[in-house]
Write a protein that holds these residues in place. Structure first.
Motif, short mmCIF file in Angstrom:
data_model
loop_
_atom_site.label_atom_id
_atom_site.label_comp_id
_atom_site.label_asym_id
_atom_site.label_seq_id
_atom_site.Cartn_x
_atom_site.Cartn_y
_atom_site.Cartn_z
N UNK A 35 0.92 -1.28 0.12
CA UNK A 35 -0.06 0.10 0.02
C UNK A 35 0.72 1.08 -0.06
N UNK A 36 1.80 1.09 0.87
CA UNK A 36 2.86 2.46 0.98
C UNK A 36 3.57 2.59 -0.44
N UNK A 37 4.12 1.50 -0.88
CA UNK A 37 5.03 1.76 -2.23
C UNK A 37 3.94 2.28 -3.48
N UNK A 38 2.91 1.55 -3.48
CA UNK A 38 1.72 2.16 -4.38
C UNK A 38 1.41 3.49 -4.34
N UNK A 39 1.30 3.89 -3.16
CA UNK A 39 0.83 5.32 -2.94
C UNK A 39 2.01 6.34 -3.32
N UNK A 40 3.43 5.94 -2.85
CA UNK A 40 4.75 6.63 -3.24
C UNK A 40 4.70 6.87 -4.87
N UNK A 41 4.61 5.62 -5.51
CA UNK A 41 4.54 5.60 -6.98
C UNK A 41 3.62 6.43 -7.74
N UNK A 42 2.31 6.44 -7.12
CA UNK A 42 1.29 7.08 -7.68
C UNK A 42 1.56 8.76 -7.38
N UNK A 43 1.91 8.92 -6.26
CA UNK A 43 2.12 10.39 -5.88
C UNK A 43 3.17 11.04 -6.90
N UNK A 44 4.18 10.24 -7.34
CA UNK A 44 5.38 10.64 -8.20
C UNK A 44 4.81 10.76 -9.64
N UNK A 45 3.75 10.41 -9.80
CA UNK A 45 3.49 10.64 -11.41
C UNK A 45 2.92 11.91 -11.62
N UNK A 95 -5.66 14.61 -15.30
CA UNK A 95 -5.85 13.36 -14.56
C UNK A 95 -5.11 13.43 -13.35
N UNK A 96 -5.85 12.94 -12.10
CA UNK A 96 -5.08 12.91 -10.90
C UNK A 96 -4.84 11.11 -10.66
N UNK A 97 -3.68 10.71 -10.32
CA UNK A 97 -3.26 9.53 -10.06
C UNK A 97 -3.29 9.32 -8.51
N UNK A 98 -2.95 10.25 -7.72
CA UNK A 98 -2.60 10.18 -6.43
C UNK A 98 -3.84 9.79 -5.65
N UNK A 99 -3.67 9.00 -4.61
CA UNK A 99 -4.76 8.95 -3.44
C UNK A 99 -4.30 9.10 -1.98
#
Length: 208
Positions: A35-45, A95-99
């Motif tokens: 969950x944390x890694x997915x959140x980090x990578x999506x915030x980076x997009x 588009x927004x990718x972060x959550x």
């Protein structure tokens, strides 16, 4: 949990350090780390900047020419995509990718990443990151003695200048201040190397 404090050249001559089991002794959970890694990578997009399409361009909607007899195609207004200043046909949309992710989950993910390295024997604690004259060749020899290849080094409040200069041309070796410690970078590297100052400040950060 006790671990030996080594020098940068691999000699264990600096005594032991007690690691907080609440930070370095947890049982890692794959779901939390994911969950944390997915959140980090999506915030980076980086999202694309939206383009204005035909209905969003501020130009007149008046029909500018005759329907027939003009010798050109029939157009209703100047907002058509074929005209300069007209709207973009099928342009990129914003588009927004972060959550959002709860702060407690993020903190728990960092603790579990540190614990995963400690339990896997991939955690090394060194006294400091001083490199004589900041030479890459000197650091390469020290890392060979230390037995690390792809490693993340985490220092205290500020990164060691001599180490940063010496490691700039060594592939697979990265340096972060303690404020930049994150789950993705910790898990991505084979070895995690912490300074004594980094251990103390990570415990403050994780308990704060």
């Amino acid at each position: 949990m006790k671990i030996k404090i080594q020098t940068l050249d691999g000699s264990a001559a600096k005594g032991d350090i007690e690691l907080n089991d609440a930070i370095f002794g947890l049982e890692p959970r794959a779901d939390i780390l994911h969950r944390v890694v997915t959140w980090q990578l999506e915030k980076r997009r980086g999202p694309a900047r939206a383009a204005r399409e035909r209905s969003e361009v501020a130009r007149t909607g008046k029909k500018f020419g005759r329907q027939k007899g003009g010798g050109t195609a029939r157009h209703g207004d100047r907002r058509a995509p074929i005209f300069i200043g007209g709207g973009k046909a099928h342009g990129p949309r914003a588009r927004t990718f972060g959550h959002s992710l709860n702060k407690k989950v993020r903190a728990l993910g960092l603790k579990m990443a540190l614990s995963a390295k400690a339990k896997g024997g991939s955690l090394i604690v060194v006294d400091n990151l001083d490199v004589a004259s900041g030479k890459t060749q000197t650091l390469a020899g020290q890392l060979a003695k230390l037995g690390v290849n792809r490693a993340l080094f985490i220092d205290g409040d500020a990164t060691n200048v001599s180490f940063a200069r010496a490691s700039a041309n060594i592939g697979g070796v990265n340096l972060l201040p303690v404020i930049g410690a994150n789950v993705y970078d910790i898990l991505k590297h084979d070895t995690l190397v912490l300074t004594r100052a980094a251990v103390e400040q990570l415990e403050v950060r994780c308990n704060g």
